[in-house]
Design an enzyme around this catalytic site. Structure first.
Site, mmCIF file in Angstrom:
data_model
loop_
_atom_site.group_PDB
_atom_site.id
_atom_site.type_symbol
_atom_site.label_atom_id
_atom_site.label_comp_id
_atom_site.label_asym_id
_atom_site.label_seq_id
_atom_site.Cartn_x
_atom_site.Cartn_y
_atom_site.Cartn_z
ATOM 1 N N HIS A 556 0.843 -1.138 0.593
ATOM 2 C CA HIS A 556 -0.015 0.110 -0.135
ATOM 3 C C HIS A 556 1.644 0.927 0.040
ATOM 4 O O HIS A 556 0.599 2.013 0.594
ATOM 5 C CB HIS A 556 -0.845 0.256 1.206
ATOM 6 C CG HIS A 556 -1.551 -1.012 0.622
ATOM 7 N ND1 HIS A 556 -2.640 -1.262 1.922
ATOM 8 C CD2 HIS A 556 -1.993 -1.698 -0.252
ATOM 9 C CE1 HIS A 556 -3.288 -2.598 2.093
ATOM 10 N NE2 HIS A 556 -3.031 -2.914 0.937
HETATM 11 C C1 LIG Z 1 0.619 -7.519 -4.731
HETATM 12 C C2 LIG Z 1 -0.643 -6.097 -4.735
HETATM 13 C C3 LIG Z 1 -1.652 -6.988 -3.452
HETATM 14 C C4 LIG Z 1 -2.432 -6.074 -3.653
HETATM 15 N N1 LIG Z 1 -3.945 -5.810 -2.869
HETATM 16 C C5 LIG Z 1 -4.816 -5.239 -2.152
HETATM 17 C C6 LIG Z 1 -5.785 -5.506 -2.310
HETATM 18 O O1 LIG Z 1 -5.693 -6.734 -1.905
HETATM 19 N N2 LIG Z 1 -6.614 -4.863 -2.375
HETATM 20 C C7 LIG Z 1 -5.933 -3.313 -2.607
HETATM 21 O O2 LIG Z 1 -7.741 -2.866 -1.469
HETATM 22 N N3 LIG Z 1 -5.031 -3.003 -2.391
HETATM 23 C C8 LIG Z 1 -4.364 -4.084 -2.940
HETATM 24 N N4 LIG Z 1 -3.430 -3.154 -3.426
HETATM 25 C C9 LIG Z 1 -3.038 -2.044 -4.115
HETATM 26 C C10 LIG Z 1 -3.351 -1.390 -4.848
HETATM 27 O O3 LIG Z 1 -3.430 -2.335 -6.009
HETATM 28 C C11 LIG Z 1 -2.729 0.183 -5.147
HETATM 29 O O4 LIG Z 1 -2.282 0.640 -3.943
HETATM 30 C C12 LIG Z 1 -3.633 0.622 -6.098
HETATM 31 O O5 LIG Z 1 -3.312 -0.160 -7.389
HETATM 32 C C13 LIG Z 1 -2.208 1.839 -6.980
HETATM 33 O O6 LIG Z 1 -2.984 2.419 -7.793
HETATM 34 P P1 LIG Z 1 -1.873 3.320 -8.709
HETATM 35 O O7 LIG Z 1 -3.175 4.301 -9.412
HETATM 36 O O8 LIG Z 1 -1.816 4.901 -7.310
HETATM 37 O O9 LIG Z 1 -1.084 3.035 -8.942
HETATM 38 P P2 LIG Z 1 -0.215 1.662 -9.915
HETATM 39 O O10 LIG Z 1 -2.449 1.063 -9.753
HETATM 40 O O11 LIG Z 1 0.327 1.479 -9.669
HETATM 41 O O12 LIG Z 1 -0.311 2.208 -10.999
HETATM 42 C C14 LIG Z 1 0.457 2.959 -11.673
HETATM 43 C C15 LIG Z 1 0.703 2.754 -13.366
HETATM 44 O O13 LIG Z 1 1.536 3.769 -14.032
HETATM 45 C C16 LIG Z 1 2.060 2.798 -14.502
HETATM 46 N N5 LIG Z 1 3.655 3.738 -14.992
HETATM 47 C C17 LIG Z 1 4.757 4.218 -13.717
HETATM 48 N N6 LIG Z 1 5.826 4.476 -14.459
HETATM 49 C C18 LIG Z 1 4.941 4.719 -16.040
HETATM 50 C C19 LIG Z 1 5.712 5.556 -16.691
HETATM 51 N N7 LIG Z 1 7.120 6.171 -16.156
HETATM 52 N N8 LIG Z 1 5.500 5.919 -17.876
HETATM 53 C C20 LIG Z 1 4.257 5.521 -18.106
HETATM 54 N N9 LIG Z 1 3.420 4.279 -17.382
HETATM 55 C C21 LIG Z 1 4.411 4.303 -15.848
HETATM 56 C C22 LIG Z 1 2.953 1.820 -14.259
HETATM 57 O O14 LIG Z 1 3.120 0.632 -15.690
HETATM 58 C C23 LIG Z 1 0.672 1.149 -13.988
HETATM 59 O O15 LIG Z 1 0.609 0.618 -14.818
HETATM 60 C C24 LIG Z 1 -2.421 -4.172 -3.969
HETATM 61 C C25 LIG Z 1 -1.294 -4.419 -4.352
HETATM 62 C C26 LIG Z 1 0.000 -4.929 -4.699
HETATM 63 C C27 LIG Z 1 1.000 -4.968 -5.673
#
Ligand SMILES: Cc1cc2nc3c(=O)[nH]c(=O)nc-3n(C[C@H](O)[C@H](O)[C@H](O)COP(=O)(O)OP(=O)(O)OC[C@H]3O[C@@H](n4cnc5c(N)ncnc54)[C@H](O)[C@@H]3O)c2cc1C
Ligand SMILES: *[C@@H]1O[C@H](CO)[C@@H](O)[C@H](O)[C@H]1NC(C)=O
Ligand SMILES: *[C@@H]1O[C@H](CO)[C@@H](O)[C@H](O)[C@H]1NC(C)=O
Length: 636
Positions: A556
């Site tokens: 997280h």
């Molecule tokens: C293994 C795991 C289990 C989890 N389990 C849960 C759960 O059960 N319940 C829950 O609520 N949360 C869970 N989480 C946490 C939750 O999924 C994340 O906090 C959430 O998805 C984050 O969203 P975000 O949009 O901030 O980032 P992300 O979803 O990580 O998205 C960021 C995106 O940006 C892209 N990106 C990054 N840098 C670049 C770049 N330079 N150029 C182009 N693209 C780029 C990445 O490839 C990615 O697709 C889990 C996370 C993981 C990894």
């Protein structure tokens, strides 16, 4: 013919994903069965297509198609007059990412950035090189494609606190409509509570289609301990209950499936995958973000933004990209040779995460838990592919959730400080393959603690500390955008965190001692941990040592570009998520949380995507209307 071809392609794709992940004998059967029966093959919403010829300029450019970025791309492209480009470093989801039981296979696969923290002595001592593995999605849908799909909104207090820090519009009453906006609640009993739930949104929320007999017992044990049974996304957070999942018909409902697949025919929406953004272009004079550079097909491309650039790269990559683009602590940027455009010392700081203690397992006398090599067989594969239920729809055995308060929390407050993730599995349930690999445990540690109970029936409790006071940070290693940044977790460096997590472990042990769980013959697997053997078992000193060994991130990471008023020198974005001191640039993802929410954070991140999109529309549509009405009235 087309279907057969598609089936072959799918098989090849799924097989491709598995190369290098290790093998489970059932997988070939699984893949073939899925290729034959998969509804998605005939589903027009299947894989969105990638735009080959991009424009040189868009109204909006969204960087990162994860939990938040997928929402933003969808909501902005609802306005037909706006061209929206979504740039994502990874590729498509696969057939394997859809299967809830197999999510551990995705760690360290090609859809994971495979980050590891710097070695520190305070935690992760049982891991290879003492480095914690920070799995992050590198795929359309981001981390929502690898997560365990738990849907938890957090506590009313979290958002009220955000607002109290000087962020108007972020109180719980303000954000609740945005949680409901996305939601399609499939459980009719929950959906009936219209104050907290709604139906018809893009994001499908459902109960687990499959539970072991332990699932009901977990919740009964909670009752026995004196807790209420609650809707953990309802009125009261403290209590026990069944999880709600971001699942659709027993398969993963990632942010990409929910928000991107339905819109891929929109003419004003362009999608570019395998596109690694290396820099946000900012005019140093006007301090306006006007484009981005990215690498695709080994070439550097530039696209320009007429209105705004939206950064949704997640809590590691968003601050990294800000720093690479000249936004961050001036001294640090200077050290790595980057010209500072805007000095914002908060970029990459304030990193918060939830940690739990792994491996708290209770042996039982009945074959009712999930043991991978027993439950994953031809029968379960057919049940999954044809009837959309059975053990493969279980999210690695996560059956019940609890929110409890240790003696360090104010019990009358309904702001619990520990969450239990209660599972009909533990680290040993796959015989030392996927869980051990995903968590990065050393062979020595695994063998000493778990190999003697490989594949035995167990249940597990992961006590997770909700409001950490220890804060980590990230900084650049070099100015090369392809170099990973340095990550410092700082877990358990604040004594209060040690105390809360230790009490959480004790509560987990007490849970295993309830009469309800004893009926299964429950007994704690009390093998002393290698580094803690010198301490008497069950003492506070022993537990204080234990929590630093198999310290498990719950993935997280958040709060690294926190929202706050300009008067807060560590704030990076304002309450409209605009980067302080820069025009035309917002951060919309987990980074903007000022403090981490009281539960798993994917649902709040999706809410942030919804609310952020509305703020953008608010600003630009108002402006559009204004200039439009001036024109029609002839005033201009
Ligand atoms: C293994 C795991 C289990 C989890 N389990 C849960 C759960 O059960 N319940 C829950 O609520 N949360 C869970 N989480 C946490 C939750 O999924 C994340 O906090 C959430 O998805 C984050 O969203 P975000 O949009 O901030 O980032 P992300 O979803 O990580 O998205 C960021 C995106 O940006 C892209 N990106 C990054 N840098 C670049 C770049 N330079 N150029 C182009 N693209 C780029 C990445 O490839 C990615 O697709 C889990 C996370 C993981 C990894
Ligand atoms: C505990 O919370 C209640 C309700 O919010 C509050 O009235 C009380 O003052 C708190 N107690 C302490 C010791 O902070
Ligand atoms: C357009 O109208 C708004 C409010 O009606 C006004 O504030 C603004 O100055 C006008 N703009 C021009 C270019 O006339």
């Amino acid at each position: 013919m087309a279907i057969i071809l598609a089936a072959i392609t799918t098989t090849i794709k799924a097989a491709g994903l598995l190369i290098g992940i290790g093998k489970l004998t059932i997988l070939p059967i699984l893949i073939v069965a899925m290729a034959y029966f998969n509804y998605d093959l005939m589903d027009p919403e299947n894989h969105p297509h990638v735009t080959k010829n991009l424009y040189t300029e868009y109204d909006f450019i969204v960087i990162g198609g994860g939990s938040a970025g997928s929402v933003v791309a969808n909501r902005l492209s609802e306005i037909k007059e706006w061209n929206v480009l979504l740039l994502e470093a990874g590729g498509h989801e696969t057939e394997i990412t859809d299967v809830p039981m197999l999510s551990l296979y995705l760690h360290k696969s090609k859809i994971d950035w495979k980050y590891r923290t710097q070695p520190q002595n305070s935690a992760c001592q049982a891991m290879i090189d003492k480095r914690c593995c920070w799995t992050r999605g590198k795929v359309l849908g981001g981390s929502s494609v690898l997560n365990t799909m738990l849907y938890i909104r957090g506590n009313r207090r979290d958002f009220d606190q955000w607002e109290s820090f000087g962020n108007p519009g972020w109180s719980f009453d303000d954000v609740l409509p945005y949680f409901k906006k996305s939601e399609d609640q499939r459980n009719p009993y929950l959906a009936r509570d219209k104050r907290y739930h709604s139906t018809g949104g893009y994001l499908t929320i459902q109960d687990a289609p499959y539970n072991t007999p332990l699932g009901v017992a977990f919740v009964q044990a909670g009752e026995e301990m004196g807790y209420d049974i609650v809707d953990v996304n309802g009125d009261q957070q403290t209590g026990f209950g069944f999880w709600q999942f971001t699942m659709r018909r027993g398969t993963r409902c990632s942010a990409a499936k929910a928000f991107i697949r339905p819109i891929h025919q929109r003419k004003n929406f362009h999608l570019s995958l395998w596109s690694h953004v290396t820099r946000i272009l900012i005019d140093p004079l006007t301090k306006r973000a006007n484009g981005v550079q990215f690498i695709r097909d080994n070439r550097l491309h530039t696209v320009y933004a007429k209105k705004e650039v939206i950064l949704s790269g997640g809590a590691i990559n968003s601050p990294q990209l800000l720093m690479l683009s000249g936004i961050g602590d001036a001294k640090h940027l200077n050290d790595v040779g980057i010209n500072t455009i805007q000095h914002l010392p908060g970029v990459g700081q304030n990193l918060q995460d939830h940690i739990a203690v792994g491996g708290i397992a209770f042996l039982i006398d009945y074959p009712v838990s999930i043991v991978m090599n027993r439950l994953v067989n031809v029968n379960s594969v057919l049940r999954y592919t044809i009837t959309e239920d059975g053990p493969l729809t279980s999210s690695v055995g996560l059956e019940a959730v609890a929110f409890i308060s240790t003696k360090y929390a104010n019990k009358t407050d309904d702001w619990p400080d520990i969450e239990f993730m209660i599972t009909s599995t533990s680290t040993n349930s796959d015989g030392g393959t996927q869980a051990k690999n995903a968590h990065g445990l050393t062979d020595e540690f695994y063998n000493e603690i778990f190999s003697e109970i490989n594949n035995r029936d167990v249940f597990g409790v992961f006590p997770m500390m909700l409001r950490p006071k220890s804060k980590g940070f990230i900084k650049l290693k070099t100015k090369n955008p392809l170099d990973y940044p340095l990550m410092y977790h700082n877990y358990l460096t604040h004594q209060d965190d040690v105390n809360v997590l230790r009490e959480g472990v004790k509560a987990a042990i007490a849970f295993g001692e309830t009469a309800t769980m004893k009926r299964f013959g429950a007994r704690f697997h009390n093998k002393p941990l290698p580094n803690c053997k010198h301490l008497p078992l069950y003492t506070d000193d022993y537990w204080n040592c234990v929590i630093r060994q198999y310290t498990m991130t719950i993935y997280h990471m958040s709060c690294t570009a926190k929202m706050g008023p300009i008067s807060d020198p560590m704030a990076v974005v304002d309450h409209q998520l605009k980067v302080h001191g820069i025009n035309g640039l917002r951060v919309i993802d987990a980074s903007i949380m000022p403090t981490i929410t009281n539960g798993n954070i994917n649902a709040p991140v999706i809410m942030i995507g919804e609310k952020g999109s509305d703020m953008i529309k608010d600003q630009w549509l108002k402006r559009f209307k204004r200039s439009h009405s001036n024109t029609t009235s002839g005033a201009s």
